[in-house]
Design a protein around this motif. Structure first.
Motif, PDB file in Angstrom:
ATOM      1  N   VAL A   1     -51.287  58.039  49.514  1.00  0.00           N
ATOM      2  CA  VAL A   1     -51.923  58.793  48.365  1.00  0.00           C
ATOM      3  C   VAL A   1     -51.147  59.980  48.246  1.00  0.00           C
ATOM      4  CG1 VAL A   1     -53.808  59.642  47.454  1.00  0.00           C
ATOM      5  CG2 VAL A   1     -53.884  57.585  48.456  1.00  0.00           C
ATOM      6  N   ASP A   2     -50.876  60.910  49.266  1.00  0.00           N
ATOM      7  CA  ASP A   2     -50.105  62.149  49.025  1.00  0.00           C
ATOM      8  C   ASP A   2     -49.038  62.186  48.754  1.00  0.00           C
ATOM      9  OD1 ASP A   2     -48.128  64.076  51.075  1.00  0.00           O
ATOM     10  OD2 ASP A   2     -49.798  64.962  49.464  1.00  0.00           O
ATOM     11  N   SER A   3     -47.995  60.987  49.023  1.00  0.00           N
ATOM     12  CA  SER A   3     -46.776  60.780  48.472  1.00  0.00           C
ATOM     13  C   SER A   3     -46.805  60.151  46.911  1.00  0.00           C
ATOM     14  CB  SER A   3     -45.928  59.777  49.423  1.00  0.00           C
ATOM     15  OG  SER A   3     -46.204  60.174  50.708  1.00  0.00           O
ATOM     16  N   GLN A   4     -47.964  59.609  46.743  1.00  0.00           N
ATOM     17  CA  GLN A   4     -47.692  58.928  45.375  1.00  0.00           C
ATOM     18  C   GLN A   4     -48.167  60.229  44.286  1.00  0.00           C
ATOM     19  OE1 GLN A   4     -50.145  55.573  45.854  1.00  0.00           O
ATOM     20  NE2 GLN A   4     -48.553  54.242  46.097  1.00  0.00           N
ATOM     21  N   THR A   5     -48.974  61.212  44.811  1.00  0.00           N
ATOM     22  CA  THR A   5     -49.394  61.862  43.830  1.00  0.00           C
ATOM     23  C   THR A   5     -48.920  63.346  44.044  1.00  0.00           C
ATOM     24  OG1 THR A   5     -51.380  62.390  45.277  1.00  0.00           O
ATOM     25  CG2 THR A   5     -51.573  60.593  43.613  1.00  0.00           C
ATOM     26  N   ARG A   6     -48.314  63.629  44.846  1.00  0.00           N
ATOM     27  CA  ARG A   6     -47.755  65.128  44.881  1.00  0.00           C
ATOM     28  C   ARG A   6     -47.066  65.573  44.056  1.00  0.00           C
ATOM     29  NH1 ARG A   6     -46.397  68.605  50.116  1.00  0.00           N
ATOM     30  NH2 ARG A   6     -47.506  66.992  51.271  1.00  0.00           N
ATOM     31  N   ARG A   7     -47.367  66.606  43.291  1.00  0.00           N
ATOM     32  CA  ARG A   7     -46.489  67.161  41.985  1.00  0.00           C
ATOM     33  C   ARG A   7     -45.531  68.136  42.339  1.00  0.00           C
ATOM     34  NH1 ARG A   7     -50.816  65.880  38.066  1.00  0.00           N
ATOM     35  NH2 ARG A   7     -50.613  63.809  38.257  1.00  0.00           N
ATOM     36  N   ARG A   8     -45.997  68.782  43.108  1.00  0.00           N
ATOM     37  CA  ARG A   8     -45.023  70.050  43.286  1.00  0.00           C
ATOM     38  C   ARG A   8     -44.341  70.215  44.635  1.00  0.00           C
ATOM     39  NH1 ARG A   8     -46.729  75.978  41.684  1.00  0.00           N
ATOM     40  NH2 ARG A   8     -48.590  75.021  40.954  1.00  0.00           N
ATOM     41  N   LEU A   9     -42.924  70.302  44.701  1.00  0.00           N
ATOM     42  CA  LEU A   9     -42.355  70.262  46.040  1.00  0.00           C
ATOM     43  C   LEU A   9     -41.249  71.304  46.002  1.00  0.00           C
ATOM     44  CD1 LEU A   9     -42.101  67.988  48.012  1.00  0.00           C
ATOM     45  CD2 LEU A   9     -40.329  66.929  46.626  1.00  0.00           C
ATOM     46  N   SER A  10     -41.037  71.989  47.125  1.00  0.00           N
ATOM     47  CA  SER A  10     -40.211  73.125  47.239  1.00  0.00           C
ATOM     48  C   SER A  10     -39.005  72.766  48.257  1.00  0.00           C
ATOM     49  CB  SER A  10     -41.095  74.416  47.718  1.00  0.00           C
ATOM     50  OG  SER A  10     -40.039  75.517  47.677  1.00  0.00           O
ATOM     51  N   LEU A  11     -38.054  72.804  47.876  1.00  0.00           N
ATOM     52  CA  LEU A  11     -37.157  72.268  49.148  1.00  0.00           C
ATOM     53  C   LEU A  11     -35.952  73.154  49.469  1.00  0.00           C
ATOM     54  CD1 LEU A  11     -36.110  68.487  47.697  1.00  0.00           C
ATOM     55  CD2 LEU A  11     -37.743  69.251  49.399  1.00  0.00           C
ATOM     56  N   ASN A  12     -35.732  73.136  50.617  1.00  0.00           N
ATOM     57  CA  ASN A  12     -34.395  74.224  51.188  1.00  0.00           C
ATOM     58  C   ASN A  12     -33.117  73.371  50.889  1.00  0.00           C
ATOM     59  OD1 ASN A  12     -32.901  75.721  52.792  1.00  0.00           O
ATOM     60  ND2 ASN A  12     -33.924  75.686  54.537  1.00  0.00           N
ATOM     61  N   ALA A  13     -32.768  73.843  49.726  1.00  0.00           N
ATOM     62  CA  ALA A  13     -31.612  73.253  49.117  1.00  0.00           C
ATOM     63  C   ALA A  13     -30.042  73.298  49.912  1.00  0.00           C
ATOM     64  CB  ALA A  13     -31.521  73.534  47.699  1.00  0.00           C
ATOM     65  N   LYS A  14     -30.205  73.360  51.188  1.00  0.00           N
ATOM     66  CA  LYS A  14     -28.860  73.285  51.841  1.00  0.00           C
ATOM     67  C   LYS A  14     -28.031  71.875  51.599  1.00  0.00           C
ATOM     68  CE  LYS A  14     -30.273  76.169  55.709  1.00  0.00           C
ATOM     69  NZ  LYS A  14     -30.344  76.401  57.125  1.00  0.00           N
ATOM     70  N   ALA A  15     -26.733  72.208  51.822  1.00  0.00           N
ATOM     71  CA  ALA A  15     -25.828  70.800  51.660  1.00  0.00           C
ATOM     72  C   ALA A  15     -26.467  69.849  52.610  1.00  0.00           C
ATOM     73  CB  ALA A  15     -24.479  71.055  51.950  1.00  0.00           C
ATOM     74  N   GLU A  16     -26.991  70.053  53.885  1.00  0.00           N
ATOM     75  CA  GLU A  16     -27.247  68.896  54.517  1.00  0.00           C
ATOM     76  C   GLU A  16     -28.509  68.020  54.114  1.00  0.00           C
ATOM     77  OE1 GLU A  16     -25.526  71.930  56.289  1.00  0.00           O
ATOM     78  OE2 GLU A  16     -27.577  72.516  56.179  1.00  0.00           O
ATOM     79  N   LEU A  17     -29.343  68.809  53.091  1.00  0.00           N
ATOM     80  CA  LEU A  17     -30.253  67.991  52.422  1.00  0.00           C
ATOM     81  C   LEU A  17     -29.969  66.889  51.628  1.00  0.00           C
ATOM     82  CD1 LEU A  17     -33.390  68.014  51.602  1.00  0.00           C
ATOM     83  CD2 LEU A  17     -32.748  69.514  49.511  1.00  0.00           C
ATOM     84  N   GLN A  18     -28.676  67.122  50.848  1.00  0.00           N
ATOM     85  CA  GLN A  18     -28.300  66.019  50.041  1.00  0.00           C
ATOM     86  C   GLN A  18     -28.352  64.518  50.440  1.00  0.00           C
ATOM     87  OE1 GLN A  18     -25.756  67.779  47.609  1.00  0.00           O
ATOM     88  NE2 GLN A  18     -24.681  65.942  46.789  1.00  0.00           N
ATOM     89  N   ASP A  19     -27.953  64.329  51.949  1.00  0.00           N
ATOM     90  CA  ASP A  19     -28.221  62.868  52.246  1.00  0.00           C
ATOM     91  C   ASP A  19     -29.448  62.301  52.240  1.00  0.00           C
ATOM     92  OD1 ASP A  19     -25.461  63.558  54.584  1.00  0.00           O
ATOM     93  OD2 ASP A  19     -25.365  62.782  52.678  1.00  0.00           O
ATOM     94  N   HIS A  20     -30.397  63.341  52.385  1.00  0.00           N
ATOM     95  CA  HIS A  20     -31.873  62.888  52.502  1.00  0.00           C
ATOM     96  C   HIS A  20     -32.393  62.889  51.296  1.00  0.00           C
ATOM     97  CE1 HIS A  20     -31.563  63.442  56.753  1.00  0.00           C
ATOM     98  NE2 HIS A  20     -31.069  64.638  56.639  1.00  0.00           N
ATOM     99  N   LEU A  21     -31.777  63.206  49.962  1.00  0.00           N
ATOM    100  CA  LEU A  21     -32.582  63.414  48.945  1.00  0.00           C
ATOM    101  C   LEU A  21     -33.054  61.703  48.452  1.00  0.00           C
ATOM    102  CD1 LEU A  21     -30.277  65.763  46.699  1.00  0.00           C
ATOM    103  CD2 LEU A  21     -32.808  66.033  47.522  1.00  0.00           C
ATOM    104  N   PRO A  22     -32.279  60.864  48.597  1.00  0.00           N
ATOM    105  CA  PRO A  22     -32.953  59.425  48.154  1.00  0.00           C
ATOM    106  C   PRO A  22     -34.340  59.216  48.802  1.00  0.00           C
ATOM    107  CG  PRO A  22     -30.524  59.213  48.637  1.00  0.00           C
ATOM    108  CD  PRO A  22     -30.938  60.712  49.176  1.00  0.00           C
ATOM    109  N   ALA A  23     -34.343  59.589  50.189  1.00  0.00           N
ATOM    110  CA  ALA A  23     -35.500  59.284  51.000  1.00  0.00           C
ATOM    111  C   ALA A  23     -36.524  60.229  50.348  1.00  0.00           C
ATOM    112  CB  ALA A  23     -35.260  59.517  52.379  1.00  0.00           C
ATOM    113  N   VAL A  24     -36.343  61.469  50.347  1.00  0.00           N
ATOM    114  CA  VAL A  24     -37.250  62.523  49.686  1.00  0.00           C
ATOM    115  C   VAL A  24     -37.821  61.922  48.457  1.00  0.00           C
ATOM    116  CG1 VAL A  24     -37.622  64.792  48.893  1.00  0.00           C
ATOM    117  CG2 VAL A  24     -36.336  64.453  50.914  1.00  0.00           C
ATOM    118  N   PHE A  25     -37.063  61.502  47.550  1.00  0.00           N
ATOM    119  CA  PHE A  25     -37.653  61.088  46.088  1.00  0.00           C
ATOM    120  C   PHE A  25     -38.237  59.594  46.147  1.00  0.00           C
ATOM    121  CE2 PHE A  25     -37.693  65.160  44.022  1.00  0.00           C
ATOM    122  CZ  PHE A  25     -36.413  65.780  44.699  1.00  0.00           C
TER     123      PHE A  25
END
Lengths: 521, 193
Positions: free
Chosen positions: A72-96
């Motif tokens: 439920v949290d994953s489906q309804t969370r509206r606000r997200l704040s990410l530490n946008a370092k280059a390392e995050l890029q590979d994880h973006l598909p999983a995050v979204f």
């Protein structure tokens, strides 16, 4: 998790105990124990409703309480704040994949790291098609290509806020020209190719708020400001160029302008004349705009009778003083909040304000060398509606403090800083004679050189504490403090190089070059 | 109301055309509001609980708070002479409490904030089953302010608590994660537990 921490998680047993003793009228364990999972039969949207009221930290914890809460949290969370370092890029598909309903997204990258790049932003824009807010901080790898993708895919975007980005005006245009529903635009420290590009203005009639800070060619935003018929809020801080012309045009076109903040920019009475045509003006900050004088303030006061909040920082150039303030007192009877910094008012204007602005609730007086006990007396006697008062760096003494604490029947909060003639004894006096008043007194010395900057920043912070309504103001103030670092100084040195041939600013110039000796904080 | 009064009210309403519905303000046709005003001020409606008990309550009160009831009345399916609104998911005890909440908030609309908050706190002084029932009823009837109130209360129960504590409070015996997943979570976020 790549998310920026918000509130701190309690980590000690002792703290938990405190929460146990706190508050609730009922406790699930003690009364009527339930033998089933309380939330098992709650519909998802109720659970989502509960989560929507939680802070990010609490919500993060809830997401690992059980599988269902995680879903439920994953489906309804509206606000997200990410530490946008280059390392995050590979994880973006999983995050979204996990968070499918994000509408407010912050991507923040610190100065020392490489940020996510266009590819990452394009992916985000494709996954978050319902994005309404996008905040970028220090994402230096993003170019106008990434921004164009946001413009193409996120048609619901209402608010764009960029700081320390390098995609230039082209990058801003890439979004502004494509997102017709954009309402709020905030740009700070934009670098990159500028090449005479201008921010498109005519198509975007929905923009209501523009905030520019420390932008070398802020003038490129003029067409946007002028073309946005629904403009309500305008903030221009530390941007080069002559703003009189733009303000004149805005004044002629935008009756809806309600909130204006001009700071450390080249604007004169001509610009104020333009603003005076905005009859619904509610909030005006004119801060360190050395060319504005009583004439301009007078005209604004005469025409903008709805004015409720006024901040004036004359930067000790003595161009705004009694005349302007008396005019404000006479015409702006709805005034609720007033901050006076770096000017030289005398009893005549203070008396006028105290007698005529019957709705005045919040008052700040900073660095006013002409305001002493005699001048403050009328405030004590006549400001009946006053609730919050802040006095800094003024030559008042204990006598004045006592008068204020005895007068002002509605005073709730009273702060005194750096008033050399006031001694600690007055704290006791106030406690004895007016116990309900929250009185705060501190006389520690600041660097005299930096006093002017700090005065204004603190006055702004006080007003924010007084009246936490506008998030933008809080962000601007926090950023103002941050800009005391070398980046800000370099920018402002450039500004004043430009103004070097204006004789009136000589004294200001001298102050800034002195500041070069102050180590960056 | 005289003809002149009605006309002036009409014009005033026309200018504003707003009406509180379920805690929000909604545009309404002025004719409708006028009709509502012209009618008896204490027009009542009947609500029927799951236990077939009938509660009579001012229409104005329920229409202001519950979006569902407002919609039912508005689309004309409710006949004041004969109908009662069946609420099969809400038992009598809970329905009575809900009506109590709506009535108090309508009649004491202009009270100061502290008094209202104190009343709300007292109102929610119920056991866990009662709270659960209220939440389900408020959700079904779409009563925004009651929902937010209950959410706020539950939020306080969660605030600052560790996961083991939260599981205990809400009696979540089976968290549904595999042992490996649970162990992974505990390793990655030890301060959560």
């Amino acid at each position: 998790m790549g998310q920026s921490p918000s509130t701190t998680v309690l980590s000690s047993e002792f703290n938990r105990q405190q929460f146990h003793d706190f508050d609730f009228d009922f406790d699930f364990d003690l009364r009527n124990p339930i033998d089933h999972d309380f939330t098992a039969y709650l519909p998802d949207d109720c659970l989502a409703g509960i989560f929507s009221h939680l802070t990010t930290a609490d919500r993060n914890r809830c997401s690992v309480v059980c599988r269902r809460w995680h879903r439920v949290d994953s489906q309804t969370r509206r606000r997200l704040s990410l530490n946008a370092k280059a390392e995050l890029q590979d994880h973006l598909p999983a995050v979204f994949t996990r968070f499918e309903s994000v509408t407010k997204l912050g991507l923040r990258c610190d100065r020392r790291s490489t940020s996510v790049n266009d590819e990452g932003l394009i992916l985000i824009s494709l996954r978050c098609v319902n994005l309404t807010w996008l905040k970028l901080r220090g994402c230096r790898e993003i170019t106008e290509a990434g921004m164009a993708a946001v413009g193409e895919n996120c048609k619901a975007l209402k608010k764009l806020s960029c700081a320390s980005c390098v995609f230039g005006i082209k990058g801003i245009n890439a979004v502004v020209s494509r997102c017709q529903g954009l309402e709020e635009l905030s740009v700070k420290r934009l670098r990159g190719a500028h090449d005479g590009e201008e921010v498109v203005g005519s198509g975007t009639t929905s923009v209501t708020s523009v905030c520019l800070k420390e932008i070398v060619n802020g003038q490129s935003f003029a067409p946007l400001m002028i073309g946005s018929k629904r403009l309500r809020s305008l903030k221009v801080i530390g941007c080069l160029g002559d703003w009189d012309d733009t303000l004149e045009k805005i004044g002629n076109l935008h009756a809806a302008l309600v909130d204006v903040h001009l700071e450390k920019i080249q604007v004169s009475d001509v610009g104020l004349v333009g603003l005076s045509k905005c009859l619904s003006l509610d909030t005006l900050h004119i801060v360190k705009t050395a060319e504005c004088s009583n004439v301009g303030l007078n005209l604004v006061a005469e025409n903008c009778r709805m004015l409720r909040k006024l901040h004036v920082d004359g930067w000790r150039t003595n161009r705004i003083g009694d005349d302007g303030l008396i005019s404000v007192a006479k015409h702006c009877i709805n005034l609720q909040e007033l901050a006076l910094i770096g000017i030289y008012p005398t009893s005549s204007s203070l008396e006028a304000i105290a007698s005529k602005c019957k709705a005045l609730e919040r008052l700040a007086l900073c660095g006013l060398n002409t305001v002493g006990d005699a001048e403050i007396e009328c405030v004590a006697n006549k400001c009946v509606a006053l609730r919050k008062l802040c006095i800094k760096g003024c030559p008042i003494s204990n006598v004045g403090i006592e008068a204020l604490a005895s007068g002002c029947p509605n005073l709730v909060k009273f702060k005194v800083r750096r008033c050399r003639k006031v001694t600690g004894m007055v704290v006791e006096w106030v406690r004895e004679h007016r116990e309900s008043l929250a009185f705060s007194f501190d006389n520690s010395d600041y660097e005299a050189l930096n006093a002017s900057q700090i005065d204004h920043d603190h006055a702004v912070n006080d007003m924010i504490a007084f009246h936490r309504e506008n998030e933008e103001v809080a962000a601007a103030a926090a950023a103002a403090e941050a800009s005391n670092g070398y980046n800000g100084l370099a920018m402002l040195r450039a500004t004043f190089g430009f103004l070097a041939n204006r004789s009136v600013v000589q004294s200001a110039l001298r102050r800034w070059y002195n500041n070069d000796n102050v180590p960056a904080q | 109301m005289t003809q002149l009064d009605r006309l002036s009210v009409y014009h005033w309403l026309n200018a504003w055309c707003i009406k509180p519905v379920g805690g929000a303000l909604v545009r309404q046709e002025p004719e409708y509001i006028l009709l509502a005003l012209m009618g008896s001020p204490l027009k009542k409606i009947m609500l029927c609980s799951s236990e077939k008990e009938i509660f009579s309550v001012e229409e104005q009160v329920m229409v202001q708070h519950s979006v569902i009831i407002n919609n039912m009345i508005e689309d004309g399916s409710y006949n004041h002479e004969e109908s009662k609104i069946p609420l099969d998911c809400v038992d009598s005890k809970t329905l009575k409490k809900v009506i109590d909440y709506c009535t108090h908030h309508t009649h004491h609309h202009n009270d100061n904030q502290e008094d209202l908050e104190a009343w709300d706190a007292q109102f929610l002084n119920v056991d866990s089953n009662g709270l659960y029932d209220l939440l389900m009823a408020a959700n079904y009837l779409e009563i925004r302010n009651l929902l937010d109130l209950i959410y706020g209360t539950i939020k306080n129960m969660i605030k600052g608590k560790k996961i083991d504590e939260i599981r205990r409070i809400f009696n979540i015996k089976d968290h549904g994660f595999t042992p490996e997943e649970e162990e992974q979570n505990r390793k990655e976020y030890p301060h959560f537990y």
